[in-house]
Scaffold this motif. Structure first.
Motif, PDB file in Angstrom:
ATOM      1  N   UNK A 140      -9.839 -11.630  15.515  1.00 27.07           N
ATOM      2  CA  UNK A 140     -10.109 -10.752  14.384  1.00 27.07           C
ATOM      3  C   UNK A 140      -8.789 -10.268  13.792  1.00 27.07           C
ATOM      4  N   UNK A 141      -8.854  -9.908  12.519  1.00 24.26           N
ATOM      5  CA  UNK A 141      -7.663  -9.395  11.860  1.00 24.26           C
ATOM      6  C   UNK A 141      -8.035  -8.585  10.640  1.00 24.26           C
ATOM      7  N   UNK A 142      -7.162  -7.668  10.292  1.00 28.85           N
ATOM      8  CA  UNK A 142      -7.321  -6.873   9.081  1.00 28.85           C
ATOM      9  C   UNK A 142      -5.932  -6.635   8.508  1.00 28.85           C
ATOM     10  N   UNK A 143      -5.824  -6.722   7.190  1.00 28.01           N
ATOM     11  CA  UNK A 143      -4.536  -6.521   6.535  1.00 28.01           C
ATOM     12  C   UNK A 143      -4.741  -5.739   5.251  1.00 28.01           C
ATOM     13  N   UNK A 144      -3.774  -4.884   4.942  1.00 22.91           N
ATOM     14  CA  UNK A 144      -3.763  -4.148   3.691  1.00 22.91           C
ATOM     15  C   UNK A 144      -2.625  -4.662   2.821  1.00 22.91           C
ATOM     16  N   UNK A 145      -2.842  -4.696   1.509  1.00 22.59           N
ATOM     17  CA  UNK A 145      -1.864  -5.245   0.571  1.00 22.59           C
ATOM     18  C   UNK A 145      -1.546  -4.217  -0.507  1.00 22.59           C
ATOM     19  N   UNK A 146      -0.280  -4.084  -0.845  1.00 22.16           N
ATOM     20  CA  UNK A 146       0.164  -3.257  -1.955  1.00 22.16           C
ATOM     21  C   UNK A 146       0.938  -4.157  -2.913  1.00 22.16           C
ATOM     22  N   UNK A 147       0.409  -4.322  -4.137  1.00 20.66           N
ATOM     23  CA  UNK A 147       1.026  -5.241  -5.089  1.00 20.66           C
ATOM     24  C   UNK A 147       2.214  -4.604  -5.786  1.00 20.66           C
ATOM     25  N   UNK A 148       2.970  -5.442  -6.498  1.00 17.61           N
ATOM     26  CA  UNK A 148       4.122  -4.946  -7.245  1.00 17.61           C
ATOM     27  C   UNK A 148       3.715  -4.054  -8.411  1.00 17.61           C
ATOM     28  N   UNK A 149       2.422  -4.051  -8.765  1.00 19.07           N
ATOM     29  CA  UNK A 149       1.885  -3.160  -9.802  1.00 19.07           C
ATOM     30  C   UNK A 149       1.120  -1.986  -9.205  1.00 19.07           C
ATOM     31  N   UNK A 150       1.348  -1.718  -7.906  1.00 20.14           N
ATOM     32  CA  UNK A 150       0.739  -0.604  -7.174  1.00 20.14           C
ATOM     33  C   UNK A 150      -0.777  -0.693  -7.075  1.00 20.14           C
TER      34      UNK A 150
ATOM     35  N   UNK B 216      -4.005  -1.741  -4.704  1.00 22.65           N
ATOM     36  CA  UNK B 216      -4.315  -1.883  -3.283  1.00 22.65           C
ATOM     37  C   UNK B 216      -5.412  -2.922  -3.063  1.00 22.65           C
ATOM     38  N   UNK B 217      -5.320  -3.614  -1.943  1.00 17.77           N
ATOM     39  CA  UNK B 217      -6.337  -4.576  -1.546  1.00 17.77           C
ATOM     40  C   UNK B 217      -6.351  -4.700  -0.035  1.00 17.77           C
ATOM     41  N   UNK B 218      -7.327  -5.389   0.489  1.00 18.76           N
ATOM     42  CA  UNK B 218      -7.443  -5.574   1.934  1.00 18.76           C
ATOM     43  C   UNK B 218      -8.127  -6.904   2.222  1.00 18.76           C
ATOM     44  N   UNK B 219      -7.909  -7.407   3.426  1.00 18.05           N
ATOM     45  CA  UNK B 219      -8.570  -8.631   3.878  1.00 18.05           C
ATOM     46  C   UNK B 219      -8.994  -8.422   5.328  1.00 18.05           C
TER      47      UNK B 219
ATOM     48  N   UNK C  94     -13.938 -14.700   6.154  1.00 16.79           N
ATOM     49  CA  UNK C  94     -12.842 -13.913   5.616  1.00 16.79           C
ATOM     50  C   UNK C  94     -13.338 -13.200   4.361  1.00 16.79           C
ATOM     51  N   UNK C  95     -13.121 -11.899   4.303  1.00 14.81           N
ATOM     52  CA  UNK C  95     -13.538 -11.109   3.151  1.00 14.81           C
ATOM     53  C   UNK C  95     -12.323 -10.453   2.519  1.00 14.81           C
ATOM     54  N   UNK C  96     -12.162 -10.630   1.211  1.00 17.24           N
ATOM     55  CA  UNK C  96     -11.098  -9.974   0.471  1.00 17.24           C
ATOM     56  C   UNK C  96     -11.684  -8.798  -0.290  1.00 17.24           C
ATOM     57  N   UNK C  97     -10.985  -7.675  -0.244  1.00 14.16           N
ATOM     58  CA  UNK C  97     -11.453  -6.452  -0.869  1.00 14.16           C
ATOM     59  C   UNK C  97     -10.434  -6.013  -1.914  1.00 14.16           C
ATOM     60  N   UNK C  98     -10.884  -5.733  -3.129  1.00 11.08           N
ATOM     61  CA  UNK C  98     -10.035  -5.186  -4.178  1.00 11.08           C
ATOM     62  C   UNK C  98     -10.369  -3.702  -4.311  1.00 11.08           C
ATOM     63  N   UNK C  99      -9.383  -2.859  -4.116  1.00  6.75           N
ATOM     64  CA  UNK C  99      -9.609  -1.409  -4.150  1.00  6.75           C
ATOM     65  C   UNK C  99      -9.179  -0.859  -5.502  1.00  6.75           C
ATOM     66  N   UNK C 100      -9.789  -1.384  -6.560  1.00  9.35           N
ATOM     67  CA  UNK C 100      -9.484  -0.955  -7.913  1.00  9.35           C
ATOM     68  C   UNK C 100      -9.453  -2.175  -8.838  1.00  9.35           C
ATOM     69  N   UNK C 101      -9.445  -1.909 -10.118  1.00 12.23           N
ATOM     70  CA  UNK C 101      -9.451  -2.982 -11.112  1.00 12.23           C
ATOM     71  C   UNK C 101      -8.041  -3.566 -11.280  1.00 12.23           C
TER      72      UNK C 101
END
Length: 109
Positions: A61-71, A73-76, A96-103
């Protein structure tokens, strides 16, 4: 290092590269930090922080959070498990599920 991509009718539909550094924190568990670059459909850079390990019943199992260069947030979240039928026949179902935490208009999310 992990790379992913999808090719549809001879053209790349989705392509990304992850470079992660993992550090042991507890038996069967690692913390990870690094960089992710999406090449297609839009070039985006991300900082990555995650955890990966072996859960009971030998489930990866794994979980990761992502912060883009445009601020943005996302997660997988992801999980996989080996099903051993013989010494040569091993099936590895995964999800595998990708989550977008905003538009994010650039990516159509």
């Amino acid at each position: 290092m992990e790379n992913r991509g999808e090719r549809v009718r001879g053209a790349f539909d989705n392509a990304q590269l992850e470079v992660l550094y993992g550090r042991y924190v507890k038996t069967f568990w690692d913390l990870q930090a690094g960089f992710r670059r999406d090449f297609e459909p839009v070039g985006v850079n991300y900082l990555v922080l995650g955890i990966q390990g072996l859960a009971p019943y030998w489930c990866d199992v794994g979980a990761a959070g992502f912060l883009s260069d445009k601020r943005k947030l996302g997660a997988r979240t992801q999980a996989a498990m080996d099903l051993v039928f013989t010494q040569r026949l091993i099936v590895r179902p995964s999800v595998s599920l990708d989550w977008a935490l905003g538009a994010d208009e650039r990516r159509g999310l």
